[in-house]
Design a protein around this motif. Structure first.
Motif, PDB file in Angstrom:
ATOM      1  N   UNK A   1       0.844  -1.196   0.000  1.00 36.25           N
ATOM      2  CA  UNK A   1       0.000   0.000   0.000  1.00 36.25           C
ATOM      3  C   UNK A   1       0.876   1.241   0.000  1.00 36.25           C
ATOM      4  N   UNK A   2       0.646   2.182  -0.999  1.00 35.69           N
ATOM      5  CA  UNK A   2       1.469   3.391  -1.041  1.00 35.69           C
ATOM      6  C   UNK A   2       1.029   4.313   0.076  1.00 35.69           C
ATOM      7  N   UNK A   3       1.963   4.721   0.953  1.00 39.22           N
ATOM      8  CA  UNK A   3       1.552   5.590   2.036  1.00 39.22           C
ATOM      9  C   UNK A   3       2.460   6.803   2.145  1.00 39.22           C
ATOM     10  N   UNK A   4       2.895   7.366   1.001  1.00 37.03           N
ATOM     11  CA  UNK A   4       3.711   8.566   1.050  1.00 37.03           C
ATOM     12  C   UNK A   4       2.852   9.743   1.467  1.00 37.03           C
ATOM     13  N   UNK A   5       3.516  10.762   2.089  1.00 34.10           N
ATOM     14  CA  UNK A   5       2.802  11.966   2.498  1.00 34.10           C
ATOM     15  C   UNK A   5       2.250  12.674   1.262  1.00 34.10           C
ATOM     16  N   UNK A   6       1.001  13.077   1.367  1.00 37.69           N
ATOM     17  CA  UNK A   6       0.341  13.680   0.208  1.00 37.69           C
ATOM     18  C   UNK A   6       0.627  15.167   0.196  1.00 37.69           C
ATOM     19  N   UNK A   7       0.998  15.716  -0.979  1.00 40.83           N
ATOM     20  CA  UNK A   7       1.160  17.163  -1.118  1.00 40.83           C
ATOM     21  C   UNK A   7      -0.221  17.743  -1.401  1.00 40.83           C
ATOM     22  N   UNK A   8      -0.582  18.809  -0.692  1.00 44.09           N
ATOM     23  CA  UNK A   8      -1.904  19.385  -0.921  1.00 44.09           C
ATOM     24  C   UNK A   8      -1.819  20.903  -0.925  1.00 44.09           C
ATOM     25  N   UNK A   9      -2.886  21.549  -1.400  1.00 37.83           N
ATOM     26  CA  UNK A   9      -2.889  23.000  -1.510  1.00 37.83           C
ATOM     27  C   UNK A   9      -4.330  23.507  -1.427  1.00 37.83           C
ATOM     28  N   UNK A  10      -4.471  24.746  -0.974  1.00 44.14           N
ATOM     29  CA  UNK A  10      -5.802  25.357  -0.931  1.00 44.14           C
ATOM     30  C   UNK A  10      -6.140  25.881  -2.312  1.00 44.14           C
ATOM     31  N   UNK A  11      -7.422  26.065  -2.571  1.00 41.47           N
ATOM     32  CA  UNK A  11      -7.844  26.735  -3.805  1.00 41.47           C
ATOM     33  C   UNK A  11      -7.609  28.238  -3.639  1.00 41.47           C
ATOM     34  N   UNK A  12      -7.282  28.934  -4.732  1.00 44.58           N
ATOM     35  CA  UNK A  12      -7.173  30.382  -4.638  1.00 44.58           C
ATOM     36  C   UNK A  12      -8.581  30.965  -4.503  1.00 44.58           C
ATOM     37  N   UNK A  13      -8.667  32.244  -4.205  1.00 51.61           N
ATOM     38  CA  UNK A  13      -9.943  32.878  -3.873  1.00 51.61           C
ATOM     39  C   UNK A  13     -10.999  32.710  -4.969  1.00 51.61           C
ATOM     40  N   UNK A  14     -10.607  32.954  -6.223  1.00 53.69           N
ATOM     41  CA  UNK A  14     -11.564  32.832  -7.329  1.00 53.69           C
ATOM     42  C   UNK A  14     -12.002  31.389  -7.510  1.00 53.69           C
ATOM     43  N   UNK A  15     -11.070  30.478  -7.298  1.00 56.38           N
ATOM     44  CA  UNK A  15     -11.338  29.065  -7.585  1.00 56.38           C
ATOM     45  C   UNK A  15     -12.400  28.471  -6.681  1.00 56.38           C
ATOM     46  N   UNK A  16     -12.615  29.035  -5.493  1.00 53.59           N
ATOM     47  CA  UNK A  16     -13.581  28.462  -4.558  1.00 53.59           C
ATOM     48  C   UNK A  16     -14.997  28.411  -5.125  1.00 53.59           C
ATOM     49  N   UNK A  17     -15.291  29.328  -6.063  1.00 45.94           N
ATOM     50  CA  UNK A  17     -16.655  29.385  -6.604  1.00 45.94           C
ATOM     51  C   UNK A  17     -16.936  28.262  -7.606  1.00 45.94           C
ATOM     52  N   UNK A  18     -15.940  27.902  -8.398  1.00 46.44           N
ATOM     53  CA  UNK A  18     -16.197  27.036  -9.553  1.00 46.44           C
ATOM     54  C   UNK A  18     -16.698  25.634  -9.221  1.00 46.44           C
ATOM     55  N   UNK A  19     -16.137  24.935  -8.219  1.00 41.41           N
ATOM     56  CA  UNK A  19     -16.700  23.610  -7.908  1.00 41.41           C
ATOM     57  C   UNK A  19     -18.153  23.690  -7.437  1.00 41.41           C
ATOM     58  N   UNK A  20     -18.542  24.851  -6.901  1.00 40.60           N
ATOM     59  CA  UNK A  20     -19.902  25.000  -6.369  1.00 40.60           C
ATOM     60  C   UNK A  20     -20.915  25.076  -7.510  1.00 40.60           C
ATOM     61  N   UNK A  21     -20.550  25.819  -8.562  1.00 37.67           N
ATOM     62  CA  UNK A  21     -21.536  26.092  -9.619  1.00 37.67           C
ATOM     63  C   UNK A  21     -21.365  25.207 -10.852  1.00 37.67           C
ATOM     64  N   UNK A  22     -20.266  24.473 -10.945  1.00 38.21           N
ATOM     65  CA  UNK A  22     -20.013  23.684 -12.166  1.00 38.21           C
ATOM     66  C   UNK A  22     -20.925  22.472 -12.236  1.00 38.21           C
ATOM     67  N   UNK A  23     -21.463  22.210 -13.401  1.00 43.29           N
ATOM     68  CA  UNK A  23     -22.267  21.018 -13.658  1.00 43.29           C
ATOM     69  C   UNK A  23     -22.347  20.893 -15.180  1.00 43.29           C
ATOM     70  N   UNK A  24     -22.943  19.787 -15.634  1.00 47.16           N
ATOM     71  CA  UNK A  24     -23.131  19.624 -17.087  1.00 47.16           C
ATOM     72  C   UNK A  24     -24.071  20.712 -17.560  1.00 47.16           C
ATOM     73  N   UNK A  25     -23.714  21.413 -18.615  1.00 42.99           N
ATOM     74  CA  UNK A  25     -24.515  22.540 -19.084  1.00 42.99           C
ATOM     75  C   UNK A  25     -23.934  23.859 -18.605  1.00 42.99           C
TER      76      UNK A  25
END
Lengths: 429, 222
Positions: A1-25
């Motif tokens: 099982x791969x258990x290396x430490x995961x690199x992660x990052x926050x979304x920038x300010x503008x980016x926070x909106x897009x996952x909320x409103x994105x959908x097909x169409x």
């Protein structure tokens, strides 16, 4: 099982909106594309992607959903598969069918398409990646280039992934966005995933000459012509109680000395309210160029994004669970969506490294639709050609017709290309 | 390149009618300089037809069931159950193939839909509160087992199931508490399903160690 430490990052300010409103169409996916002077070889393109992707932290991520925020995590899966284009442009990217990546690379004929979910980066960030991908592809396709250029990235490429919004915001900024209801372009809609594209290839020297005659910049001329086209083509030249408001994203990097590959832009609105009986193009040009000049200053741009960042940092709002934040953001977004008629983005003049210039024909950009905006424009220039791409969710082409005719009347040579959706025999489903 | 005399524009693709004004184009035999776009229309037409056929078949099937039920029994009885079953089947079909949902999302979504269907069937059929004491704990146990199977199929990606597991544990404990509070005699299955999910969660945290706790920290970051 791969258990290396995961690199992660926050979304920038503008980016926070897009996952909320994105959908097909309403995918919030845009396209930047490069047309070469030779047919694309898919195996080489796949190799190029696999070589270039590890350098770009911003693209090498997957979107994750926390209890309070979305965030990005490093993606350890192989690069997404390159395939021939078979859908309409700017379709929703299903990360679960794309090795968890939030971008896709496709090709068609001599063109390489890079489609990016806006949560990752903006057009300037995407262009950096597309150029490096193309350079690597060309080196693989032409051994003589590889011998001269080697395998390193271009010296002009930035790999900075700082959140420049956080680095440059001012606390306690007042709200800079307008909320007055604007003209909304309506018409017979295409099917949910259908998407109409008309691309205008414009001689750059012609448009420079015409802008100079009018005493404005190319961007001011284009935004004015676009606004005038909406006034003539959609409103039929009649007065309206609502303004025509065109969103113009402004790249903030030059103003704040940033080289980030994440999102770093602010949106200003070029507003024209046709209250009188009749307006000439010169009247609209004067109003729009004045509106843009007033708003595009470092201080005003700083106010615009500082307001959004200060909301993000508010401890009361931070403590709300994500599903409540999403409801709030959707409500605010739906309210502000009625305040804008359309968007016109300009990626500016694109330059490429000298060694590759003989292999590259052109670039273009395309935007996807969003709530309340059934027509959008994207501009970029390369060599002596400016490409103006009009993407639409409605069948009527009156606005596009008025826009193109405005330019041809000014003596500008224009060639157009469509994606076939406007052909009656193909688009009736 | 063809040319529109009204718009004064040149057309790079193979159109014979101007896409802007609809006027016929003046034909010019100079070289076309296009890359073009793929023909998408045909493929989308076929997929839409398949979905319409499935929907039509479901509606007709339910209509026939209700007709036969009323004809034989003089009232709607078993056809309500087929209706609920068909609706859940359609939901499962559409939801499972939806593009913007992860496998974990679909698991949790199916769990919630299964709970609602069981409660609805219990209400239609009657005969005690078997939905709450038997049906729902069985559904939770089935979904938990499904998650375990997926997890063992790709053990290297165990982290992606952490949040789904949290939701399943919370649901199981909540259902157990509801059974206790409503003073049902048969609470054993609810207790067992809650214990099952808690054991799986504990195993994830213990065997996952620092990586499991970091995953939870990222998910719960304020």
């Amino acid at each position: 099982m791969k258990n290396r430490e995961i690199r992660w990052d926050k979304l920038d300010n503008t980016a926070n909106l897009f996952p909320v409103i994105a959908r097909e169409g309403m995918s919030n996916v845009y396209r930047v594309a490069i047309t070469l002077k030779e047919e694309i070889v898919p195996e080489l393109l796949q190799q190029a992607l696999e070589r270039v992707l590890p350098y770009f932290d911003v693209f090498n991520m997957k979107l994750k959903r926390g209890l309070f925020w979305y965030y990005l995590e490093s993606n350890e899966k192989p690069a997404p598969l390159v395939h021939e284009e078979y859908e309409y442009p700017c379709q929703y990217i299903n990360p679960y069918a794309n090795n968890d990546y939030q971008f896709r690379v496709t090709y068609y004929g001599r063109r390489i398409n890079l489609e990016v979910f806006h949560a990752l980066t903006d057009g300037n960030g995407a262009l950096l990646f597309l150029k490096e991908l193309s350079y690597c592809y060309l080196r693989l396709a032409h051994k003589e280039l590889q011998e001269v250029q080697g395998e390193s990235l271009s010296a002009n490429t930035s790999l900075d992934s700082r959140d420049s919004y956080l680095d440059n915001y001012k606390q306690k900024a007042k709200k800079g966005y307008k909320t007055e209801k604007a003209v909304i372009i309506k018409g017979e809609k295409f099917y949910k995933s259908q998407y109409g594209v008309i691309q205008a290839y414009i001689n750059l020297a012609d448009i420079k000459r015409v802008s100079k005659v009018y005493g404005v910049t190319i961007n001011q001329y284009l935004v004015s012509a676009y606004t005038y086209a909406i006034y003539k083509g959609y409103l039929d030249g009649k007065p309206s109680s609502h303004p025509i408001s065109t969103c113009v994203p402004v790249n903030l990097r030059p103003y704040f000395g940033s080289e980030t590959t994440k999102n770093f832009f602010a949106v200003v609105s070029a507003v024209f309210k046709p209250t009188e009986e009749h307006y000439e193009f010169e009247d609209v040009l004067r109003i729009i160029s004045g509106s843009l000049k007033e708003q595009i200053s470092k201080e005003h741009l700083e106010e615009l994004f500082s307001y959004n960042v200060s909301n993000q940092k508010n401890i009361m709002l931070r403590a709300f669970p994500l599903f409540l934040k999403n409801i709030g953001m959707k409500l605010v977004y739906n309210g502000s969506a009625r305040a804008n008629t359309s968007t016109l983005t300009n990626l500016g003049v694109i330059t490429v490294d000298e060694a590759y210039r003989d292999y590259i024909e052109s670039f273009y950009a395309l935007l996807s639709m969003s709530k309340g905006q059934n027509l959008k424009g994207a501009v970029c220039s390369y060599n002596d050609t400016l490409v103006f791409s009009l993407s639409a969710a409605v069948r009527e082409t009156d606005v596009q017709k008025e826009f193109i005719r405005r330019m041809t009347e000014d003596g500008i040579h224009v060639e157009i290309e469509t994606n076939g959706v406007y052909d009656e025999s193909l688009s009736k489903m | 390149m063809n040319h529109c005399p009204k718009c004064k524009v040149y057309i790079r693709d193979e159109a014979v009618i101007c896409p802007l004004c609809g006027a016929p184009l003046a034909v010019d035999n100079t070289e076309q300089r296009m890359v073009g776009y793929p023909d998408v229309a045909y493929r989308l037409k076929f997929m839409r037809l398949l979905i319409k056929i499935a929907l039509f078949a479901s509606v007709v099937g339910q209509g026939i069931s209700m007709f036969l039920d009323y004809f034989i029994n003089g009232e709607f009885s078993w056809s309500l159950i087929t209706g609920v079953g068909l609706a859940f089947g359609c939901f499962t079909l559409v939801y499972s193939f939806e593009n913007n949902k992860s496998v974990q999302h679909k698991l949790v979504g199916q769990l919630i839909a299964a709970i609602l269907v069981i409660l609805l069937l219990n209400r239609i059929i009657g005969r005690g509160d078997w939905g709450l004491t038997i049906g729902i704990p069985s559904a939770i146990a089935a979904i938990q087992s499904g998650l375990l199977i997926l997890l063992f199929m790709k053990l290297s990606h165990w982290r992606i199931y952490v949040m789904a597991e949290v939701y399943i544990v919370v649901t199981a404990i909540l259902m157990f508490v509801i059974v206790l509070v409503t003073k049902h005699d048969f609470w054993l299955l609810s207790a067992l399903s809650a214990i099952y999910t808690v054991v799986v969660m504990a195993a994830m945290v213990v065997f996952g160690g620092r990586h499991a706790t970091n995953e939870l920290k990222r998910r719960f970051r304020v």
